[in-house]
Every structure is written in structure tokens, then in C-alpha cells.
Design a protein around this motif. Structure first.
Motif, short mmCIF file in Angstrom:
data_model
loop_
_atom_site.label_atom_id
_atom_site.label_comp_id
_atom_site.label_asym_id
_atom_site.label_seq_id
_atom_site.Cartn_x
_atom_site.Cartn_y
_atom_site.Cartn_z
N SER A 135 0.83 -1.19 0.00
CA SER A 135 0.00 0.00 0.00
C SER A 135 0.87 1.25 0.00
O SER A 135 0.52 2.25 -0.59
N SER A 136 2.06 1.16 0.63
CA SER A 136 2.93 2.34 0.56
C SER A 136 3.51 2.47 -0.84
O SER A 136 3.74 3.57 -1.33
N GLU A 137 3.71 1.33 -1.50
CA GLU A 137 4.16 1.41 -2.89
C GLU A 137 3.11 2.07 -3.76
O GLU A 137 3.41 2.80 -4.69
N LEU A 138 1.85 1.81 -3.44
CA LEU A 138 0.77 2.45 -4.19
C LEU A 138 0.80 3.96 -3.98
O LEU A 138 0.58 4.73 -4.90
N ARG A 139 1.08 4.35 -2.74
CA ARG A 139 1.23 5.80 -2.50
C ARG A 139 2.37 6.34 -3.33
O ARG A 139 2.31 7.43 -3.85
N GLY A 140 3.42 5.51 -3.44
CA GLY A 140 4.54 5.90 -4.31
C GLY A 140 4.07 6.13 -5.74
O GLY A 140 4.47 7.09 -6.39
N ALA A 141 3.19 5.23 -6.19
CA ALA A 141 2.66 5.38 -7.55
C ALA A 141 1.90 6.68 -7.69
O ALA A 141 1.96 7.36 -8.70
N LYS A 142 1.18 7.03 -6.63
CA LYS A 142 0.42 8.28 -6.66
C LYS A 142 1.38 9.47 -6.79
O LYS A 142 1.17 10.37 -7.59
N ASP A 143 2.46 9.43 -6.00
CA ASP A 143 3.46 10.49 -6.10
C ASP A 143 4.04 10.55 -7.50
O ASP A 143 4.26 11.62 -8.06
N GLU A 144 4.24 9.36 -8.04
CA GLU A 144 4.80 9.28 -9.39
C GLU A 144 3.89 10.01 -10.38
O GLU A 144 4.34 10.72 -11.26
N ILE A 145 2.59 9.82 -10.18
CA ILE A 145 1.64 10.48 -11.08
C ILE A 145 1.69 11.99 -10.88
O ILE A 145 1.66 12.75 -11.84
N HIS A 146 1.80 12.42 -9.62
CA HIS A 146 1.92 13.85 -9.37
C HIS A 146 3.13 14.43 -10.09
O HIS A 146 3.08 15.50 -10.67
N GLU A 147 4.20 13.65 -10.03
CA GLU A 147 5.43 14.10 -10.67
C GLU A 147 5.23 14.18 -12.18
O GLU A 147 5.62 15.15 -12.82
N LEU A 148 4.56 13.17 -12.72
CA LEU A 148 4.26 13.19 -14.16
C LEU A 148 3.42 14.40 -14.50
O LEU A 148 3.59 15.03 -15.54
N HIS A 149 2.51 14.71 -13.60
CA HIS A 149 1.66 15.87 -13.78
C HIS A 149 2.50 17.11 -14.00
O HIS A 149 2.21 17.95 -14.84
N GLY A 150 3.58 17.20 -13.21
CA GLY A 150 4.46 18.35 -13.31
C GLY A 150 5.32 18.36 -14.57
O GLY A 150 5.94 19.35 -14.88
N ARG A 151 5.35 17.25 -15.26
CA ARG A 151 6.16 17.20 -16.48
C ARG A 151 5.27 16.93 -17.68
O ARG A 151 5.54 16.09 -18.51
N LEU A 152 4.19 17.69 -17.74
CA LEU A 152 3.15 17.44 -18.75
C LEU A 152 3.69 17.42 -20.16
O LEU A 152 3.28 16.61 -20.99
N GLU A 153 4.62 18.30 -20.43
CA GLU A 153 5.08 18.42 -21.82
C GLU A 153 5.75 17.16 -22.32
O GLU A 153 5.78 16.89 -23.51
N GLN A 154 6.25 16.34 -21.38
CA GLN A 154 6.89 15.10 -21.82
C GLN A 154 5.93 13.93 -21.76
O GLN A 154 6.29 12.82 -22.07
#
Ligand SMILES: *[C@@H]1O[C@H](CO)[C@@H](O)[C@H](O)[C@H]1NC(C)=O
Ligand SMILES: *[C@@H]1O[C@H](CO)[C@@H](O)[C@H](O)[C@H]1NC(C)=O
Ligand SMILES: *[C@@H]1O[C@H](CO)[C@@H](O)[C@H](O)[C@H]1NC(C)=O
Ligand SMILES: *[C@@H]1O[C@H](CO)[C@@H](O)[C@H](O)[C@H]1NC(C)=O
Ligand SMILES: *[C@@H]1O[C@H](CO)[C@@H](O)[C@H](O)[C@H]1NC(C)=O
Ligand SMILES: [Ca+2]
Length: 449
Positions: A135-154
Motif C-alpha cells: 500500500s505504501s508502494e501504491l502511495r509511491g505510484a500516486k506520487d509518481e503520477i503527481h510528478e508526471l503531472h508536473g512534467r506534462l510536456e513530456q
């Protein structure tokens, strides 16, 4: 002084469409694929408009191409995933509690050695900690998505699918862990019945190739479960073509099924699996998500010419991503009509139906114009869900169409269009190896070391 803007709305869309070469759907006679050569995408345009004032000052319009971005809105989905994790954790802790209760009971009426129970308890704790970790890995995945959010152009769709697959595989793993916990409780535990836990799946056939592997060789319908979290469903398996193991997604052979259908129909599937049908976009999504798949398309025209196209990758995104198509590189004899040119490319296009316009044609709905659901561009160089014509036809090219078919390019605008007798789309895992000539497998060497 005020410059009048007569009928600008209509005029501008016509100009824009012309500039981008997007008139295909609106004008039947410009729909031939090769009419578009040499046109670049829609550039930024600066153009004059309206009457020029005295002295040569003209009103000018700057036009920017429309910008479309995919936002990672799976964020909402992640919330659901985390909720599901919480539910699974609850199940684990109630299972763990019931195991402890049960152990006390078992101690009363069984042999005093009881090592097994202690082992189960440790096992439960171990699994519980695994669940926490996941479940903490899933939270990691969520963070990963947030990070992707910040790199929209890529951000490309493929990345999003990877994240989705990552989360999904973690969920599958978690479900597996909980399912295995289900079998760890001492057998006489009375409270076990009350616990709502997912059923243990013993044999899972994800697609037709899994039936092939256990020796099934007849082409017929089989029940598959590409994702254990979803219900299973029937598919038609082609166990003959090119080694067999194919899960059929679509078939046309006599016009008995109407393919002019709604979004909802294409979502769930329609027709008769043994004759003509569309398997359904949700099912296609699950099948292509469960394993890396290749796509084979078989076509036959009314002259008896049979050709095929193979794509070494095939993935259809979920409904949220409008069932976006993803195909790999082409091989075969029928020509690469799914990726005909820069301007006629069905790869990475969304699914469009007559009642849901997700195409790249700005002034209309390709699905409505061509009477089908398909991954329309603006609009098409291939459409295997078009109307079934029993012979060549005139008018709008809304029949089954494959733009690279021999002779296709010679038909005159307004003249006859060729039709197809049969079309079939099917998938198989990329790494599937058909067993060729299995006779030797039944021979055993006896007596030799
Ligand atoms: C679940 O994940 C763990 C660690 O990530 C791994 O060791 C295990 O094999 C996975 N189990 C399944 C069924 O995928
Ligand atoms: C197919 O369905 C569409 C939409 O319901 C309908 O307009 C059309 O007439 C049907 N075609 C045939 C051949 O029945
Ligand atoms: C799989 O489950 C999801 C979520 O419950 C649902 O939206 C989807 O329609 C299901 N797919 C199939 C093929 O049943
Ligand atoms: C295309 O398929 C043929 C037959 O399977 C194979 O020999 C050939 O190497 C393939 N070509 C490519 C580019 O994959
Ligand atoms: C049609 O395509 C074939 C091969 O792709 C080509 O040889 C032929 O010249 C084309 N015909 C026309 C009229 O463009
Ligand atoms: Ca449109």
C-alpha cells in the motif's frame, strides 16, 4: 470605425478546415488517401481578413493550431485504488483476528503440539506487512503520477498507460496475497464463512493462447478471465490461423450484424461470436492489458483475394482514455492502412462512434459520416467496422475499407468503391510460440538413461 465581421464563425471554420486538409468527411470526392500528400499539419497562420482600409491597412488574424493535452486524470482512479487497499487491509486484519480466535478453539480440542498454528500466525503477520508495504508502494505510484503531472510536456499516453499498468499489477499482487491468506485459516474456523473475501481462482485462462497451451485445438468459444478482478467472458478462439491461439476481436462475413452502433454498444460488444461481432472495447482493453499482444487482420475481397496485416504490438486503453489505439510496426501482405501516412494514421487515435465524437475532424463526426465505431483520424485510411456491402457500391465510402488494398487507389471519386467479403481482427500474446507438429511429444524414450 467598426469593421463588420460577417459570418466569421462559419467562414473561419471553413478556412481552418481547408488549411488543415480536413475536408475529407464533408466532401465525398476528396476522401482518397493520396489527395492529402504534401500537406503539412495545421501551422500557425497569419492571414488578412475583411476589407482593407484606405492606405493599405488591413485587418489581420493570427490563428494558432488547437492544442490538446492529456491530463493524468487517473488521479481519481488512484483514490479508488487506495480505498480498495484499505478494504483489503480490513479483510486481512479480520482474517488475522479470526485466525487467532480459531487457534484458541483449536488448542482446546486438538493435539497440544500446534506448531502449524503458530506458523500460520507468523505467516499472517508476514502477509500483513507485505500488504502494508504494497500500500505504501501504491502511495509511491500516486506520487509518481503527481510528478508526471508536473512534467506534462513530456507526457505521452504510453507513459500514462505504464503508470496505470504499474498500479494495476500492484493491485493484482495485493489481491493475490489476500486470496492466499484466505486458505491459511485453520479449517474449522466458524467465522470464516462470514468473511467476505475474494474467491480463490485456481485456473485462469487469460486468453485463447492459454487454452492452446493446455492442448485445446478446436476453433470455438471459450471462457477467459484476462483480469481476475473482473468477471470472465466468452470469446471466439481461432486455433488454426498461423499456428492458432488467437482471440478474435471482430469478424465480418455476411452482413448479418449491423455495425452502426452507439458508444455503449461498442463498449460492451455486440453480435454473434460465431458469426459477426465486435467483442467490446472494455474486454479488448482487459485482454490487451493482461499481456503484450500482437494484432492480426485478415481480409478477403469478392474476387477471392486474401491478404493479412500483422502489428507487432496492440493495446487499447480504457474507457476513460477513450479506448485509444496503440499499434506497433507492420508486417504482412495487405499494406499498412492503419498507418497510411502522416495525415492518415489511426495509431494513437481515440475511439469514435456515431454518438460520441472523439475524432480529429473538427467540423463533424467521422463515426456518423462513415456509419461505424472506429479509431478515426480525420477521417480514415482504414475502417473495418463500416457497412457490409455485398458488392461494389457508389457514394460515401462507408463500407468496410482498407486503403492499401490492391487496386484501391485506382477508383475514381464518385465511382464505384470496392467492398470486402470477410474481415477479421484477432490478437495473440507477442511471446506465444505455437507448437508445430506435436507428434514427437507423445514419444517417450524407455530404457535409456
Ligand atoms: C508480489 O510482489 C512481491 C514483491 O514485490 C513479489 O516477490 C511477488 O512475487 C509478487 N507476487 C505476485 C503474485 O506477483
Ligand atoms: C443499422 O442501425 C442503424 C442505427 O440503428 C440504422 O439507422 C440502420 O438502418 C441499420 N441498418 C440496417 C441495414 O439495418
Ligand atoms: C471491469 O471492471 C471495471 C470496474 O469495475 C468496469 O468498469 C469494466 O466495465 C469491467 N470490464 C469488463 C469487461 O467487465
Ligand atoms: C514479416 O513476417 C515474415 C513472416 O513471418 C518474417 O519472415 C519477416 O522477418 C517479418 N518482417 C519483419 C520486418 O518483421
Ligand atoms: C496504385 O498503387 C500501386 C501500388 O501501390 C501503383 O503501382 C499504381 O501506380 C497506383 N495507381 C495509381 C492510379 O495511383
Ligand atoms: Ca469531430
Amino acid at each position: 470605425m467598426k469593421t463588420p465581421l460577417p459570418r466569421w464563425g462559419r467562414l473561419s471554420s471553413a478556412l481552418l478546415a481547408a488549411a488543415c486538409g480536413l475536408l475529407i468527411a464533408a466532401r465525398g470526392h476528396t476522401e482518397e488517401p493520396e489527395d492529402r500528400r504534401g500537406q503539412a499539419g495545421c501551422p500557425v497562420r497569419l492571414e488578412s481578413r475583411g476589407r482593407c482600409a484606405e492606405g493599405g491597412d488591413c485587418p489581420v488574424q493570427l490563428r494558432l493550431p488547437p492544442l490538446t493535452m492529456e491530463l493524468p486524470q487517473e488521479l481519481g482512479r488512484i483514490q479508488e485504488v487506495l480505498k480498495e487497499v484499505q478494504t483489503l487491509k480490513d479483510i486481512v486484519s479480520s482474517l488475522s483476528k479470526s485466525c487467532q480466535d480459531c487457534r484458541l478453539q483449536a488448542d482446546d480440542n486438538r493435539d497440544p503440539e500446534g506448531h502449524g498454528d503458530r506458523g500460520d500466525d507468523a505467516r499472517v503477520q508476514e502477509l500483513e506487512s507485505q500488504v502494508h508495504q504494497l500500500s505504501s508502494e501504491l502511495r509511491g505510484a500516486k506520487d509518481e503520477i503527481h510528478e508526471l503531472h508536473g512534467r506534462l510536456e513530456q507526457l505521452s499516453l504510453v507513459n500514462m498507460n505504464n503508470v496505470e499498468n504499474y498500479v494495476d499489477s500492484k493491485m493484482a499482487n495485493l489481491t493475490f496475497v489476500v486470496n492466499s491468506l484466505d486458505g491459511k485459516c485453520p479449517s474449522k474456523c466458524p467465522s470464516q464463512e462470514e468473511i467476505q473475501s475474494p474467491p480463490v481462482q485456481h485456473l485462469i485462462y487469460k486468453d485463447c493462447s492459454d487454452y492452446y497451451v493446455i492442448g485445446r485445438r478446436s476453433s470455438e468459444t471459450y471462457r477467459v478471465t484476462p483480469d481476475p478482478r473482473n468477471s470472465s467472458f466468452e470469446v471466439y478462439c481461432d486455433m488454426e490461423t498461423m499456428g492458432g491461439g488467437w482471440t478474435v476481436l471482430q469478424a465480418r462475413l455476411d452482413g448479418s450484424t449491423n455495425f452502426t452502433r452507439t458508444w455503449q454498444d461498442y463498449k460492451t460488444g455486440f453480435g454473434n461470436l460465431r458469426r459477426e461481432f465486435w467483442l467490446g472495447n472494455d474486454k479488448i482493453h482487459l485482454l490487451t492489458k493482461s499481456k503484450e499482444m500482437i494484432l492480426r487482420i485478415d481480409l478477403e475481397d469478392f474476387n477471392g483475394v486474401k491478404l493479412y496485416a500483422l502489428y507487432d504490438q496492440f493495446y487499447v486503453a480504457n474507457e476513460f482514455l477513450k479506448y485509444r489505439l496503440h499499434i506497433g510496426s507492420y508486417n504482412g501482405t495487405a499494406g499498412n492502412a492503419l498507418h497510411f501516412s502522416k495525415h492518415y494514421n489511426h495509431n494513437l487515435k481515440f475511439f469514435t462512434t456515431p454518438d460520441r465524437d472523439n475524432d480529429r475532424y473538427p467540423s463533424g463526426n467521422c463515426g456518423l459520416y462513415y456509419s461505424s465505431g472506429w479509431w478515426f483520424d480525420a477521417c480514415l485510411s482504414a475502417n473495418l467496422n463500416g457497412k457490409y456491402y455485398h458488392q461494389k457500391y457508389k457514394g460515401v465510402r462507408n463500407g468496410i475499407f482498407w486503403g492499401t488494398w490492391p487496386g484501391m487507389n485506382q477508383s475514381q471519386p464518385g465511382g464505384y468503391k470496392s467492398s470486402f467479403k470477410q474481415a477479421k481482427m484477432m490478437i495473440r500474446p507477442k511471446h506465444f510460440k505455437p507448437k508445430l507438429g506435436s507428434a514427437h511429444l507423445s514419444r517417450y524414450s524407455l530404457g535409456e538413461p
